[in-house]
Design a protein around this motif. Structure first.
Motif, PDB file in Angstrom:
ATOM      1  N   TYR A 269       0.834  -1.203   0.000  1.00 36.14           N
ATOM      2  CA  TYR A 269       0.000   0.000   0.000  1.00 36.14           C
ATOM      3  C   TYR A 269       0.870   1.255   0.000  1.00 36.14           C
ATOM      4  O   TYR A 269       0.665   2.176  -0.792  1.00 36.14           O
ATOM      5  N   GLN A 270       1.865   1.266   0.893  1.00 34.37           N
ATOM      6  CA  GLN A 270       2.744   2.439   0.987  1.00 34.37           C
ATOM      7  C   GLN A 270       3.535   2.641  -0.307  1.00 34.37           C
ATOM      8  O   GLN A 270       3.813   3.769  -0.694  1.00 34.37           O
ATOM      9  N   MET A 271       3.864   1.534  -0.976  1.00 35.93           N
ATOM     10  CA  MET A 271       4.664   1.643  -2.201  1.00 35.93           C
ATOM     11  C   MET A 271       3.907   2.350  -3.324  1.00 35.93           C
ATOM     12  O   MET A 271       4.487   3.077  -4.112  1.00 35.93           O
ATOM     13  N   ILE A 272       2.601   2.114  -3.400  1.00 37.44           N
ATOM     14  CA  ILE A 272       1.904   2.641  -4.585  1.00 37.44           C
ATOM     15  C   ILE A 272       0.872   3.725  -4.303  1.00 37.44           C
ATOM     16  O   ILE A 272       0.356   4.344  -5.225  1.00 37.44           O
ATOM     17  N   ARG A 273       0.567   3.999  -3.039  1.00 37.89           N
ATOM     18  CA  ARG A 273      -0.559   4.890  -2.750  1.00 37.89           C
ATOM     19  C   ARG A 273      -0.321   6.332  -3.212  1.00 37.89           C
ATOM     20  O   ARG A 273      -1.258   7.086  -3.423  1.00 37.89           O
ATOM     21  N   LYS A 274       0.952   6.707  -3.338  1.00 45.49           N
ATOM     22  CA  LYS A 274       1.216   8.100  -3.727  1.00 45.49           C
ATOM     23  C   LYS A 274       1.178   8.296  -5.241  1.00 45.49           C
ATOM     24  O   LYS A 274       1.306   9.406  -5.733  1.00 45.49           O
ATOM     25  N   ILE A 275       1.020   7.222  -5.975  1.00 43.68           N
ATOM     26  CA  ILE A 275       0.896   7.353  -7.435  1.00 43.68           C
ATOM     27  C   ILE A 275      -0.582   7.607  -7.724  1.00 43.68           C
ATOM     28  O   ILE A 275      -1.421   6.730  -7.459  1.00 43.68           O
ATOM     29  N   PRO A 276      -0.912   8.836  -8.201  1.00 43.97           N
ATOM     30  CA  PRO A 276      -2.332   9.192  -8.321  1.00 43.97           C
ATOM     31  C   PRO A 276      -3.135   8.138  -9.093  1.00 43.97           C
ATOM     32  O   PRO A 276      -4.249   7.789  -8.726  1.00 43.97           O
ATOM     33  N   TYR A 277      -2.539   7.593 -10.139  1.00 43.77           N
ATOM     34  CA  TYR A 277      -3.229   6.637 -10.998  1.00 43.77           C
ATOM     35  C   TYR A 277      -3.508   5.308 -10.270  1.00 43.77           C
ATOM     36  O   TYR A 277      -4.365   4.547 -10.685  1.00 43.77           O
ATOM     37  N   LEU A 278      -2.818   5.094  -9.146  1.00 43.64           N
ATOM     38  CA  LEU A 278      -2.979   3.816  -8.427  1.00 43.64           C
ATOM     39  C   LEU A 278      -3.589   3.975  -7.029  1.00 43.64           C
ATOM     40  O   LEU A 278      -3.615   3.021  -6.260  1.00 43.64           O
ATOM     41  N   GLN A 279      -4.068   5.210  -6.760  1.00 44.49           N
ATOM     42  CA  GLN A 279      -4.550   5.465  -5.392  1.00 44.49           C
ATOM     43  C   GLN A 279      -5.631   4.484  -4.939  1.00 44.49           C
ATOM     44  O   GLN A 279      -5.553   3.929  -3.843  1.00 44.49           O
ATOM     45  N   GLU A 280      -6.626   4.263  -5.785  1.00 50.97           N
ATOM     46  CA  GLU A 280      -7.716   3.370  -5.371  1.00 50.97           C
ATOM     47  C   GLU A 280      -7.259   1.904  -5.411  1.00 50.97           C
ATOM     48  O   GLU A 280      -7.639   1.105  -4.542  1.00 50.97           O
ATOM     49  N   ALA A 281      -6.413   1.584  -6.389  1.00 53.11           N
ATOM     50  CA  ALA A 281      -5.896   0.214  -6.467  1.00 53.11           C
ATOM     51  C   ALA A 281      -5.092  -0.087  -5.190  1.00 53.11           C
ATOM     52  O   ALA A 281      -5.094  -1.224  -4.691  1.00 53.11           O
ATOM     53  N   ALA A 282      -4.431   0.945  -4.645  1.00 52.13           N
ATOM     54  CA  ALA A 282      -3.635   0.765  -3.421  1.00 52.13           C
ATOM     55  C   ALA A 282      -4.519   0.290  -2.270  1.00 52.13           C
ATOM     56  O   ALA A 282      -4.098  -0.512  -1.426  1.00 52.13           O
ATOM     57  N   GLU A 283      -5.760   0.758  -2.263  1.00 52.55           N
ATOM     58  CA  GLU A 283      -6.702   0.361  -1.210  1.00 52.55           C
ATOM     59  C   GLU A 283      -6.975  -1.157  -1.289  1.00 52.55           C
ATOM     60  O   GLU A 283      -7.115  -1.821  -0.267  1.00 52.55           O
ATOM     61  N   ILE A 284      -7.010  -1.665  -2.503  1.00 50.47           N
ATOM     62  CA  ILE A 284      -7.242  -3.115  -2.688  1.00 50.47           C
ATOM     63  C   ILE A 284      -6.016  -3.904  -2.212  1.00 50.47           C
ATOM     64  O   ILE A 284      -6.130  -4.936  -1.557  1.00 50.47           O
ATOM     65  N   VAL A 285      -4.831  -3.369  -2.536  1.00 50.05           N
ATOM     66  CA  VAL A 285      -3.583  -4.005  -2.093  1.00 50.05           C
ATOM     67  C   VAL A 285      -3.570  -4.080  -0.554  1.00 50.05           C
ATOM     68  O   VAL A 285      -3.274  -5.124   0.037  1.00 50.05           O
ATOM     69  N   TYR A 286      -3.978  -2.964   0.063  1.00 51.05           N
ATOM     70  CA  TYR A 286      -3.971  -2.867   1.521  1.00 51.05           C
ATOM     71  C   TYR A 286      -4.943  -3.880   2.144  1.00 51.05           C
ATOM     72  O   TYR A 286      -4.676  -4.458   3.197  1.00 51.05           O
ATOM     73  N   SER A 287      -6.085  -4.090   1.464  1.00 52.15           N
ATOM     74  CA  SER A 287      -7.179  -4.875   2.069  1.00 52.15           C
ATOM     75  C   SER A 287      -7.263  -6.309   1.577  1.00 52.15           C
ATOM     76  O   SER A 287      -8.218  -7.002   1.910  1.00 52.15           O
ATOM     77  N   HIS A 288      -6.307  -6.771   0.792  1.00 53.19           N
ATOM     78  CA  HIS A 288      -6.538  -8.049   0.119  1.00 53.19           C
ATOM     79  C   HIS A 288      -6.484  -9.262   1.049  1.00 53.19           C
ATOM     80  O   HIS A 288      -6.854 -10.364   0.659  1.00 53.19           O
ATOM     81  N   GLN A 289      -6.051  -9.074   2.294  1.00 48.87           N
ATOM     82  CA  GLN A 289      -6.069 -10.192   3.248  1.00 48.87           C
ATOM     83  C   GLN A 289      -7.141 -10.022   4.323  1.00 48.87           C
ATOM     84  O   GLN A 289      -7.156 -10.757   5.306  1.00 48.87           O
ATOM     85  N   GLU A 290      -8.019  -9.044   4.128  1.00 51.20           N
ATOM     86  CA  GLU A 290      -9.109  -8.869   5.102  1.00 51.20           C
ATOM     87  C   GLU A 290     -10.162  -9.955   4.880  1.00 51.20           C
ATOM     88  O   GLU A 290     -10.312 -10.463   3.766  1.00 51.20           O
ATOM     89  N   HIS A 291     -10.868 -10.316   5.967  1.00 48.66           N
ATOM     90  CA  HIS A 291     -11.948 -11.299   5.870  1.00 48.66           C
ATOM     91  C   HIS A 291     -13.288 -10.613   6.083  1.00 48.66           C
ATOM     92  O   HIS A 291     -13.382  -9.665   6.867  1.00 48.66           O
ATOM     93  N   PHE A 292     -14.310 -11.142   5.430  1.00 53.10           N
ATOM     94  CA  PHE A 292     -15.640 -10.531   5.482  1.00 53.10           C
ATOM     95  C   PHE A 292     -16.160 -10.397   6.919  1.00 53.10           C
ATOM     96  O   PHE A 292     -16.852  -9.457   7.254  1.00 53.10           O
ATOM     97  N   ASP A 293     -15.796 -11.362   7.786  1.00 54.86           N
ATOM     98  CA  ASP A 293     -16.292 -11.312   9.177  1.00 54.86           C
ATOM     99  C   ASP A 293     -15.365 -10.529  10.108  1.00 54.86           C
ATOM    100  O   ASP A 293     -15.560 -10.515  11.324  1.00 54.86           O
ATOM    101  N   GLY A 294     -14.352  -9.882   9.559  1.00 55.73           N
ATOM    102  CA  GLY A 294     -13.478  -9.025  10.375  1.00 55.73           C
ATOM    103  C   GLY A 294     -12.279  -9.757  10.952  1.00 55.73           C
ATOM    104  O   GLY A 294     -11.498  -9.168  11.713  1.00 55.73           O
ATOM    105  N   SER A 295     -12.091 -11.038  10.598  1.00 60.06           N
ATOM    106  CA  SER A 295     -11.000 -11.813  11.207  1.00 60.06           C
ATOM    107  C   SER A 295      -9.683 -11.747  10.416  1.00 60.06           C
ATOM    108  O   SER A 295      -8.729 -12.441  10.747  1.00 60.06           O
ATOM    109  N   GLY A 296      -9.654 -10.917   9.359  1.00 62.21           N
ATOM    110  CA  GLY A 296      -8.441 -10.849   8.533  1.00 62.21           C
ATOM    111  C   GLY A 296      -7.457  -9.802   9.033  1.00 62.21           C
ATOM    112  O   GLY A 296      -7.592  -9.275  10.136  1.00 62.21           O
ATOM    113  N   TYR A 297      -6.466  -9.481   8.220  1.00 62.78           N
ATOM    114  CA  TYR A 297      -5.474  -8.460   8.583  1.00 62.78           C
ATOM    115  C   TYR A 297      -5.221  -7.568   7.403  1.00 62.78           C
ATOM    116  O   TYR A 297      -5.588  -7.934   6.285  1.00 62.78           O
TER     117      TYR A 297
END
Ligand SMILES: [Fe+2]
Length: 390
Positions: A269-297
């Motif tokens: 997330y930190q690597m790509i979030r400052k690239i304007p073209y990748l700002q929203e994609a960075a959010e997916i990178v950050y959240s890709h190990q989250e679980h629907f019930d809140g048990s992810g990281y």
């Protein structure tokens, strides 16, 4: 046509509809003397019959003079007929000319209220009888001038619209080209990661293809899909910063090592979030190990707090993990992947996305997989032509 002066296409026709023969003759003479081309009719019905029946070839009308004659009660019905049955279809027919054709009402001087009401019904002006030659000509010229200005204004607006639409198209084309060249760079970055992390060889491309296919099936719009595709492709980019001793360790990770490994989501997330073209994609990178019930990281997000792209990605990622060979185990079947994903609906995965996944034919996933395996590095994760589910 009942009578006509010599037409001049440059000036356009004046149409006179008059229920009063004497007036018709007088007005015809006045306009002919001024070389203003005129078509005259004794009723709207006759005008419609003559002009609308051969509308493709009829001359351009610039002005309608309307005189109900001695029977003043006909004025409003005639005005309505001229507006709705004669002029409206002609305006529609002349596509490029969206300007209304002005109507000038000729009324007796003791019928001023009717003349005024005609203005409220859409007439442009009126002339009161008896009128002088100069009065009539002044009104006709003023109305023709109004019509000319309206037409020029319309043409100008039309050209301006065309110009704006051409420029917008050019700009969008340049933007697409720019985005495509960015995507080529991203692809190189993702390929580099796949080479570094032997375990995940080809994984980034496969998971991007699956995520895009699932995203389409879920109904994400095309611009959103582009974001989701980039997020999926770069999801593990943070692993570039994980030491090889941990990343490539052939044995099970210790709890400490696992904690280091887990930092890859935030690192990415930190690597790509400052690239304007990748700002929203960075959010997916950050959240890709989250679980629907809140048990992810790493943040323990739950439900719709997790970016839709990350929720779609999570299903695609598990599907790829189960159906791919790993150094320590063989690939499992599609059936096993389906079972596992269904089992985790509502806990690890968004159940609505699982529903879409299980409703999708196996052949879609198998075709995608085969295409990627066959084409290897030549396969572009951002070629949006693949993975259409319809
Ligand atoms: Fe990951």
């Amino acid at each position: 046509m009942e009578s006509s002066a010599r037409p001049s296409s440059a000036v356009g026709q004046i149409v006179l509809i008059s229920g009063d023969n004497t007036q018709t003759n007088a007005i015809s003479r006045i306009l002919q003397d001024q070389k203003l081309p005129l078509l005259s009719f004794s009723s709207p019905e006759h005008a419609i019959e003559a002009l609308a029946s051969d509308s493709a070839n009829n001359p351009r009308i610039n002005l309608v003079l309307l005189d109900a004659g001695p029977n003043a009660t006909r004025l409003f019905p005639w005005l309505r007929e001229v507006t709705e049955d004669l002029l409206a279809p002609l305006v529609l027919l002349w596509n490029s000319d969206r300007v209304q054709i002005p109507i000038v009402v000729i009324a007796d001087s003791h019928h001023v209220p009717q003349a005024v009401q005609a203005l409220q019904m859409g007439a442009y002006d009126y002339v009161l009888k008896p009128f002088s030659v100069d009065q009539l000509l002044a009104t006709v010229r003023r109305t023709l001038q109004y019509r000319r200005l309206q037409t020029q204004n319309d043409l100008f607006r039309h050209h301006l619209e065309q110009l704006i639409s051409a420029r917008t198209e050019m700009l969008q084309h340049s933007m697409r080209q720019l985005e495509n060249s960015y995507d080529v760079t991203l692809e190189a970055l993702g390929n580099a990661l796949d080479l570094k992390d032997a375990e995940t060889e080809g994984h980034s491309k496969r998971v991007t293809a699956y995520t895009l296919a699932l995203g389409r099936a879920v109904g994400l719009p095309e611009p959103q899909l582009r974001v989701v595709g980039r997020g999926a492709f770069l999801h593990d980019i943070g692993k570039m910063a994980i030491p090889d001793a941990i990343l490539r360790k052939p044995a099970k990770l210790t709890p400490e090592e696992r904690a280091v490994m887990r930092t890859h989501t935030e690192l990415g997330y930190q690597m790509i979030r400052k690239i304007p073209y990748l700002q929203e994609a960075a959010e997916i990178v950050y959240s890709h190990q989250e679980h629907f019930d809140g048990s992810g990281y790493p943040r323990g997000l739950r439900g719709e707090e997790i970016h839709i792209g990350a929720r779609i990605f999570a299903v695609a990622d598990t599907f790829d993990a189960i159906t791919s060979n790993r150094p320590y185990r063989k690939a499992n079947t599609m059936e096993a992947a389906r079972k596992e994903i269904l089992r985790c609906a509502g806990t690890q995965f968004d159940p609505s996305i699982v529903d879409v996944f299980v409703a999708t034919a196996d052949s879609i996933w198998l075709d995608l997989r085969e295409g990627i395996m066959r084409d290897g590095f030549a396969f572009s994760p951002f070629g949006y032509t693949f993975g259409n589910i319809s």
